[in-house]
Design a protein around this motif. Structure first.
Motif: not given
Length: 405
Positions: A9-10, A20-24, A325-328, A14-16
């Protein structure tokens, strides 16, 4: 989704356009994941999105950049591998030490009036082009020419050559993308490298005969005097890569950043005259919309990284934009917050290969964005932006705006 589905998908169209949804989704699998299905001849064994893990690898000089097979046969790859950005120690250390001496506080201070002059000239042109509510292309009229003109003056390129130069830069950038290794793009990149090498040979000869105050003149003098451990061909390779890397990332910092800023009217209103906020905006734009989305490093030995086994000479794909965008490490990682506390972004890398032009790019953003929004407080985006379509260097290539004039 499993990791195969996420990567498929990335790399899709659409991924290009919105990776960001794919990174999440990758973060949902942890800071690093094994790549289950690999393309033939691929040496990528894992993909990392965890901020701490990506930073750990980038800081470790033993994790190295691996040249692709047959690189000696291609002009573009020979050019890359004569520059510090693509080689490993000790050659990287030797080359970088030469160029690091040029990015001094004194030189940066001398660039401030240059940036202000360039920015104000371009804002005048935007005002004229946008009179009576006419649309203008922010990228063509500002985001591209501002860093190009600044770097041209810093390095020593004639302004009249920039349009010719841009086409060659575009060919190289298209080749660098994950989908860019087509025969046509390789041919164009080889042509660009060959023509740029010839261009710099002529420019160096001219500066040798008539030196100026620019970077090329200083480096040619140092090379001729034997003061630096750098051959002329290495000088040329580094100048090609330095100019390309230093201004393309700044173009995308401006074009990616403007929609983010305009979505926050309170920031737009407060930005002129607030230097601390300007710095925070630049940093947050680079974190949320990193121009460079990934790098790769090869393992120096059989090892484990975050519990994932990696064999010697196998590569780990380091997702810079995902790590930013690492939520940690970044609470509410998708939220634009120029006053956020936390670690610095990895937009310019970290460790031995930290981008030499980072200070110049940040200085341009800090000086230009407040002037832009002070001049055009009613600036608005009039059409959906057009993205590059590249995942490696991702940015907005067309952004139509109204200046409110």
């Amino acid at each position: 989704m499993d990791v195969d589905e996420i990567l498929t998908g990335l790399y899709s169209e659409p991924g290009r356009q919105n990776p960001y949804p794919w990174y999440a989704a990758l973060h949902g699998h942890g800071p690093i994941s094994t790549v289950p299905t690999r393309a033939e001849h691929s040496t990528i064994t894992a993909v990392a999105v965890g901020y701490d893990l990506v930073g750990q690898v980038l800081r470790d000089p033993e994790w190295y950049k691996q040249a692709p097979p047959g690189w000696q046969e291609q002009e573009i790859l020979r050019t890359f591998n004569s520059s510090m950005m693509f080689v490993n120690p000790p050659d990287h250390t030797r080359m970088r030490s030469v160029f690091a001496k040029t990015f001094t506080p004194r030189r940066l201070g001398a660039l401030e009036p240059v940036i202000v002059r360039v920015v104000d000239t371009l804002l005048d042109r935007m005002a004229e082009a946008g009179a009576d509510g006419a649309e203008t292309d922010f990228v063509a009229d500002f985001a591209y020419p501002a860093p190009a003109l600044v770097m041209a003056e810093f390095i020593g390129l004639p302004e009249s050559d920039l349009d010719w130069y841009r086409q060659r830069v575009d060919w190289i950038d298209e080749f660098l993308d994950v989908a860019g290794k087509t025969p046509q793009r390789l041919t164009q990149a080889n042509q660009a490298a060959e023509e740029l090498r010839a261009y710099y040979r002529d420019l160096i000869a001219h500066r040798r005969a008539r030196p100026g105050e620019d970077l090329i003149s200083g480096l040619v003098e140092a090379v001729d005097a034997g003061d630096v451990a750098l051959t002329e061909e290495e000088l040329i390779g580094n100048l090609i890569v330095l100019f390309n890397a230093s201004f393309v990332t700044t173009v995308y910092m401006f074009s990616n950043g403007l929609p983010l800023l305009l979505a926050h009217p309170d920031v737009v209103a407060a930005l002129p005259g607030d230097d601390a906020l300007a710095r925070g905006c630049v940093d947050e734009v680079l974190r949320l919309e990193s121009p460079v989305h990934f790098l790769a490093r090869a393992a120096p030995r059989d090892t484990e990284l975050g519990g994932v086994p990696v064999r010697r000479d196998e590569n780990v794909l380091l997702m810079i934009a995902g790590a930013n965008r690492d939520p940690a490490r970044f609470p509410e990682p998708d939220r634009f917050d120029p006053r956020r506390d936390g670690p610095p972004s990895l937009a310019f890398g970290v460790g031995p290969h930290f981008c030499l032009g980072a200070a110049v790019s940040r200085l341009e953003g800090r000086l230009a964005l407040p002037r832009l929004l002070a001049r055009f407080p009613r600036l608005t985006v009039t059409r959906p932006p057009t993205y590059s379509g590249s995942l490696f260097l991702r940015g907005i290539d067309k952004l139509f705006v109204s200046t409110g004039g």
